[in-house]
Scaffold this motif. Structure first.
Motif, short mmCIF file in Angstrom:
data_model
loop_
_atom_site.label_atom_id
_atom_site.label_comp_id
_atom_site.label_asym_id
_atom_site.label_seq_id
_atom_site.Cartn_x
_atom_site.Cartn_y
_atom_site.Cartn_z
N LEU A 170 0.79 -0.83 -0.24
CA LEU A 170 -0.07 -0.33 0.14
C LEU A 170 0.42 1.41 -0.49
O LEU A 170 0.67 1.94 -0.94
CB LEU A 170 -1.29 0.16 0.99
N GLY A 171 2.11 1.20 0.58
CA GLY A 171 2.81 2.05 0.27
C GLY A 171 2.71 3.32 1.13
O GLY A 171 1.64 3.60 2.02
N SER A 172 2.95 4.69 0.88
CA SER A 172 2.00 5.90 1.27
C SER A 172 1.48 6.58 0.86
O SER A 172 0.36 7.72 1.05
CB SER A 172 3.83 6.90 1.33
N SER A 173 1.03 6.28 -0.87
CA SER A 173 0.44 6.19 -1.28
C SER A 173 -0.99 5.48 -2.39
O SER A 173 -1.39 5.63 -2.81
CB SER A 173 0.44 7.09 -2.84
N ASN A 174 -1.07 4.02 -0.52
CA ASN A 174 -2.15 4.12 -0.48
C ASN A 174 -2.46 3.54 -2.64
O ASN A 174 -3.35 3.32 -2.82
CB ASN A 174 -3.54 4.43 0.38
N THR A 175 -1.56 3.52 -3.12
CA THR A 175 -2.01 2.34 -3.83
C THR A 175 -1.01 0.64 -4.39
O THR A 175 -0.16 0.24 -3.29
CB THR A 175 -1.20 3.49 -5.54
N GLY A 176 -1.84 0.02 -5.37
CA GLY A 176 -1.21 -1.47 -5.32
C GLY A 176 -0.35 -2.03 -6.27
O GLY A 176 -0.07 -3.05 -7.43
N LYS A 177 0.55 -0.82 -6.88
CA LYS A 177 1.33 -1.51 -8.13
C LYS A 177 2.40 -2.52 -6.80
O LYS A 177 2.84 -3.07 -6.49
CB LYS A 177 2.52 0.02 -8.04
N LEU A 178 2.88 -3.08 -8.38
CA LEU A 178 3.92 -4.35 -8.42
C LEU A 178 5.27 -4.36 -8.34
O LEU A 178 5.34 -3.71 -9.74
CB LEU A 178 2.69 -5.35 -9.79
N ILE A 179 5.84 -4.74 -8.42
CA ILE A 179 7.15 -4.83 -8.59
C ILE A 179 7.89 -6.00 -8.49
O ILE A 179 7.74 -6.73 -8.06
CB ILE A 179 8.34 -3.64 -7.87
N PHE A 180 8.42 -6.24 -10.23
CA PHE A 180 9.20 -7.99 -10.19
C PHE A 180 10.46 -8.13 -10.10
O PHE A 180 11.44 -6.54 -10.26
CB PHE A 180 8.92 -8.14 -11.46
N GLY A 181 10.99 -9.50 -9.64
CA GLY A 181 11.57 -9.70 -9.35
C GLY A 181 12.62 -9.90 -10.74
O GLY A 181 11.78 -9.46 -11.63
N GLN A 182 13.90 -9.69 -11.11
CA GLN A 182 14.36 -10.48 -12.36
C GLN A 182 13.91 -11.47 -13.38
O GLN A 182 14.03 -11.67 -14.14
CB GLN A 182 16.04 -9.66 -12.40
N GLY A 183 13.69 -11.97 -12.45
CA GLY A 183 13.34 -13.50 -12.64
C GLY A 183 14.67 -14.52 -12.88
O GLY A 183 15.19 -14.27 -12.27
N THR A 184 13.49 -15.92 -13.24
CA THR A 184 14.68 -17.11 -12.61
C THR A 184 14.48 -18.36 -14.34
O THR A 184 13.48 -18.64 -13.94
CB THR A 184 14.84 -17.40 -11.20
N THR A 185 14.93 -18.45 -14.61
CA THR A 185 14.87 -19.67 -15.69
C THR A 185 15.67 -20.58 -14.90
O THR A 185 16.62 -20.94 -15.12
CB THR A 185 15.80 -18.57 -16.60
N LEU A 186 14.27 -21.60 -15.04
CA LEU A 186 14.02 -22.79 -13.88
C LEU A 186 14.23 -23.68 -15.81
O LEU A 186 13.40 -23.88 -16.36
CB LEU A 186 12.65 -23.05 -14.05
N GLN A 187 15.17 -24.58 -16.07
CA GLN A 187 15.08 -26.10 -16.86
C GLN A 187 15.13 -27.10 -16.27
O GLN A 187 15.93 -27.39 -14.78
CB GLN A 187 16.86 -26.06 -17.92
N VAL A 188 14.21 -27.77 -16.52
CA VAL A 188 14.17 -29.77 -15.71
C VAL A 188 14.28 -30.36 -16.57
O VAL A 188 13.90 -30.08 -17.83
CB VAL A 188 12.69 -29.54 -15.37
#
Lengths: 115, 115
Positions: free
Chosen positions: A95-113
């Motif tokens: 929610l932060g200080s501005s009470n909004t729901g912005k989404l911040i992403f990580g850099q990603g993980t490439t999974l190989q099975v």
């Protein structure tokens, strides 16, 4: 502002093994932590999410754990299958200080099975 | 429901040209966001909106403008395209339940090449 760090950037496992991806976040006000799976050339799709009032959530072979004190959360995939191969993203929303729901992403993980 | 739609799917621009990436959703979602995805950089938030008439900057807003005149539409404008804006752009929307962030649904993406 919010910062999300994701590790590892690449992960290779044998079919049937478990895979763990870890994320840390900076904003202690963050209260929603989704995980997305993205296959090559496709859009990200939600696979599981957790809110700050819960420590763990499971959905079949997938589980997410959250440690609010340490500000980190993890994705656990058990009994991995070749179709689990994809890029996985964690994200944090507060929610932060501005009470909004912005989404911040990580850099990603490439999974190989590997079969 | 069509979900989140984006047009065009692919676009080639010359440096200095302007264009608008279209995004629409038919789920009556309050939140809408624009992300860009570059190799190894994950999904970075450009601009977001918590409702019609309300927009705010994300992590990488420079070079982009947005407006939200209706709940359904959230166009992204590139005023003067630069090669650094070559990327895949995703639009996303999510409902807001009791003030809390809910699942984000992504559009299929627009692949932009700036020469």
């Amino acid at each position: 502002g919010e910062n999300v760090e994701q590790h590892p950037s690449t992960l290779s496992v044998q079919e049937g093994d478990s895979a763990v991806i870890k994320c840390t976040y900076s904003d202690s006000a963050s209260n929603y932590f989704p995980w997305y799976k993205q296959e090559l050339g496709k859009r990200p799709q939600l696979i599981i999410d957790i809110r700050s009032n819960v420590g763990e959530k499971k959905d079949q072979r997938i589980a997410v754990t959250l440690n609010k004190t340490a500000k980190h959360f993890s994705l656990h995939i058990t009994e991995t299958q070749p179709e689990d191969s994809a890029v996985y993203f964690c994200a944090a929303s507060g929610l932060g200080s501005s009470n909004t729901g912005k989404l911040i992403f990580g850099q990603g993980t490439t999974l190989q099975v590997k079969p | 429901n069509a979900g989140v739609t984006q047009t065009p799917k692919f676009q080639v621009l010359k440096t200095g040209q302007s264009m608008t990436l279209q995004c629409a959703q038919d789920m009556n979602h309050e939140y809408m966001s624009w992300y860009r995805q570059d190799p190894g950089m994950g999904l970075r938030l450009i601009h977001y909106s918590v409702g019609a008439g309300i927009t705010d900057q994300g992590e990488v807003p420079n070079g982009y403008n947005v407006s939200r005149s209706t709940t359904e539409d959230f166009p992204l404008r590139l005023l003067s395209a630069a090669p650094s804006q070559t990327s895949v752009y995703f639009c996303a929307s999510s409902p807001r339940d009791r003030g809390l962030q809910e699942t984000q649904y992504f559009g299929p993406g627009t692949r932009l090449l700036v020469l």
